[in-house]
Design a protein around this motif. Structure first.
Motif, short mmCIF file in Angstrom:
data_model
loop_
_atom_site.label_atom_id
_atom_site.label_comp_id
_atom_site.label_asym_id
_atom_site.label_seq_id
_atom_site.Cartn_x
_atom_site.Cartn_y
_atom_site.Cartn_z
N MET A 18 2.76 13.85 6.40
CA MET A 18 3.32 13.26 5.50
C MET A 18 1.95 11.89 5.90
SD MET A 18 6.11 9.56 5.85
CE MET A 18 7.50 10.92 5.56
N ILE A 19 1.40 11.15 4.46
CA ILE A 19 0.05 10.49 3.73
C ILE A 19 0.69 9.34 4.40
CG2 ILE A 19 -1.29 9.83 2.42
CD1 ILE A 19 -0.86 13.14 0.92
N PHE A 20 -0.25 8.34 5.21
CA PHE A 20 0.84 7.01 5.61
C PHE A 20 -0.08 5.98 4.32
CE2 PHE A 20 -1.20 2.64 6.96
CZ PHE A 20 -0.18 1.89 6.98
N THR A 21 0.55 5.69 3.59
CA THR A 21 -0.06 4.56 2.38
C THR A 21 -0.09 3.05 2.90
OG1 THR A 21 1.51 5.80 0.79
CG2 THR A 21 1.42 3.17 -0.21
N PRO A 22 -0.94 2.54 2.79
CA PRO A 22 -0.85 0.82 3.61
C PRO A 22 -0.38 0.11 2.84
CG PRO A 22 -3.30 2.33 2.97
CD PRO A 22 -2.59 2.88 2.20
N PRO A 23 0.18 -0.41 3.42
CA PRO A 23 0.98 -1.63 2.55
C PRO A 23 0.26 -2.56 1.69
CG PRO A 23 0.56 -2.39 5.16
CD PRO A 23 -0.08 -1.08 4.69
N LEU A 24 -0.32 -2.42 1.36
CA LEU A 24 -1.11 -3.60 0.17
C LEU A 24 -0.91 -2.43 -1.62
CD1 LEU A 24 -2.85 -5.14 -1.18
CD2 LEU A 24 -4.92 -4.01 -1.05
N THR A 25 -1.39 -1.00 -1.04
CA THR A 25 -0.94 -0.04 -2.43
C THR A 25 0.92 0.83 -2.48
OG1 THR A 25 -1.55 1.70 -0.63
CG2 THR A 25 -3.27 0.68 -2.18
N SER A 26 1.78 0.37 -2.15
CA SER A 26 2.73 0.74 -1.58
C SER A 26 3.38 0.52 -2.74
CB SER A 26 3.50 -0.65 -0.26
OG SER A 26 3.82 -1.75 -0.64
N ALA A 27 3.06 -1.13 -3.76
CA ALA A 27 3.40 -0.06 -5.04
C ALA A 27 2.70 0.25 -6.04
CB ALA A 27 3.84 -2.21 -5.09
N MET A 28 1.30 0.64 -5.89
CA MET A 28 0.89 1.58 -7.00
C MET A 28 -0.02 2.70 -6.00
SD MET A 28 -2.30 -0.88 -7.64
CE MET A 28 -1.27 -2.21 -8.49
N SER A 29 -0.84 3.63 -6.44
CA SER A 29 -0.75 4.75 -5.89
C SER A 29 -2.68 4.38 -5.51
CB SER A 29 -1.34 6.00 -6.95
OG SER A 29 -1.82 5.75 -8.07
N THR A 30 -2.56 4.42 -4.97
CA THR A 30 -4.17 4.55 -4.66
C THR A 30 -5.37 4.93 -5.95
OG1 THR A 30 -3.93 5.48 -1.75
CG2 THR A 30 -6.24 5.00 -3.05
N ASP A 31 -5.35 5.17 -6.64
CA ASP A 31 -6.21 5.88 -7.18
C ASP A 31 -6.05 4.61 -8.38
OD1 ASP A 31 -6.66 8.53 -6.42
OD2 ASP A 31 -5.22 9.74 -7.47
N THR A 32 -4.85 4.39 -8.59
CA THR A 32 -4.47 3.22 -9.46
C THR A 32 -5.66 1.42 -9.10
OG1 THR A 32 -2.34 4.07 -10.33
CG2 THR A 32 -2.74 2.11 -10.46
N LEU A 33 -4.99 1.95 -7.70
CA LEU A 33 -5.92 0.64 -6.91
C LEU A 33 -7.58 0.58 -7.23
CD1 LEU A 33 -5.95 -2.03 -5.53
CD2 LEU A 33 -6.16 -0.30 -3.25
N ILE A 34 -7.51 2.17 -6.87
CA ILE A 34 -8.96 2.13 -6.92
C ILE A 34 -10.19 1.71 -8.10
CG2 ILE A 34 -10.73 3.65 -7.18
CD1 ILE A 34 -9.93 5.67 -4.99
N ALA A 35 -8.74 2.47 -9.84
CA ALA A 35 -9.63 2.44 -10.87
C ALA A 35 -9.33 0.92 -11.45
CB ALA A 35 -8.32 2.78 -12.02
N LEU A 36 -8.11 -0.02 -10.80
CA LEU A 36 -8.46 -1.66 -10.89
C LEU A 36 -9.70 -2.34 -10.24
CD1 LEU A 36 -6.45 -4.46 -11.80
CD2 LEU A 36 -5.16 -4.19 -8.97
N LEU A 37 -10.17 -2.06 -9.43
CA LEU A 37 -10.75 -2.48 -8.39
C LEU A 37 -12.30 -1.84 -9.30
CD1 LEU A 37 -10.63 -1.61 -5.03
CD2 LEU A 37 -10.20 -3.46 -5.59
#
Length: 219
Positions: free
Chosen positions: A1-20
């Motif tokens: 199972m891949i651990f998802t940090p709390p900050l990105t629990s409401a969006m995917s990691t890819d979306t977070l990177i795109a946001l930054l």
């Protein structure tokens, strides 16, 4: 199972990177907020800029969250109201520019008196007001949500809060960098005369910020 940090629990990691990536040029390229905090940093140093940084970014968090949950329609939907905010905000920033000129002149007579006056005038509420009276910031935030708010069926509020947090923290880091840059510029020119010229330069920059805020948001 891949651990998802709390900050990105409401969006995917890819979306977070795109946001930054989307936010990077907005925050770090020259703009009104950067100029405002570079001016404070150059004149008074990062420590003196902390109250204004706190005020600006607490206001940023609140406004961003409200727009994200749909309460920004009052500003964005009423051009006249937006124009009133633009006018008042522009006049306020002009007043801040005058305080820089006064500080530069005061240092000619008393080097100890001017910093105290400047720090009192450009504090927490000064930072908050610069954000609150700038309807263009509201518009930028609304555009941000149109691009990145892709909420799951049961996760609207969580997604809004993640975007709000990332947007606010990204701006905070950028403005600290600009405040430090302003201070570094002052350090290169250590004479009192050079410092007075730098204060006047950043006062002129704030006048440019005021002009930018005064341009109508809607045409």
């Amino acid at each position: 199972m891949i651990f998802t940090p709390p900050l990105t629990s409401a969006m995917s990691t890819d979306t977070l990177i795109a946001l930054l990536i989307f936010l990077f040029p907005l925050a770090y390229s020259p703009g009104p907020g950067n100029a405002f905090f570079a001016a404070i940093g150059a004149s008074k140093g990062l420590r003196a800029a902390i109250p204004a940084l706190a005020g600006y970014h607490i206001a940023t968090f609140g406004v961003t969250a409200l727009i994200g949950i749909g309460m920004g329609a009052t500003i964005l939907g009423h051009p006249l109201f937006a124009q009133v905010l633009s006018t008042v905000g522009s006049l306020y920033v002009l007043w801040l520019a005058v305080t820089f000129v006064r500080a530069a002149r005061a240092e000619e007579g008393s080097a100890a008196e001017a910093p105290s006056a400047g720090e009192q005038r450009i504090g927490f509420w000064a930072g908050a007001i610069v954000l609150l009276l700038n309807p263009k910031a509201y518009y930028i935030i609304a555009v941000l949500f149109t691009q990145f708010l892709r909420p799951p069926a049961n996760d609207d509020t969580a997604t809004v809060l993640v975007i709000t947090m990332v947007f606010t923290l990204n701006n905070l880091v950028a403005f600290i960098v600009w405040a430090l840059g302003g201070r570094a510029l002052t350090a290169l020119f250590r004479s009192e005369r050079s410092k007075r010229w730098i204060d006047c330069l950043f006062a002129a920059t704030l006048i440019g910020v005021a002009a930018w805020m005064a341009v109508p948001l809607f045409t």
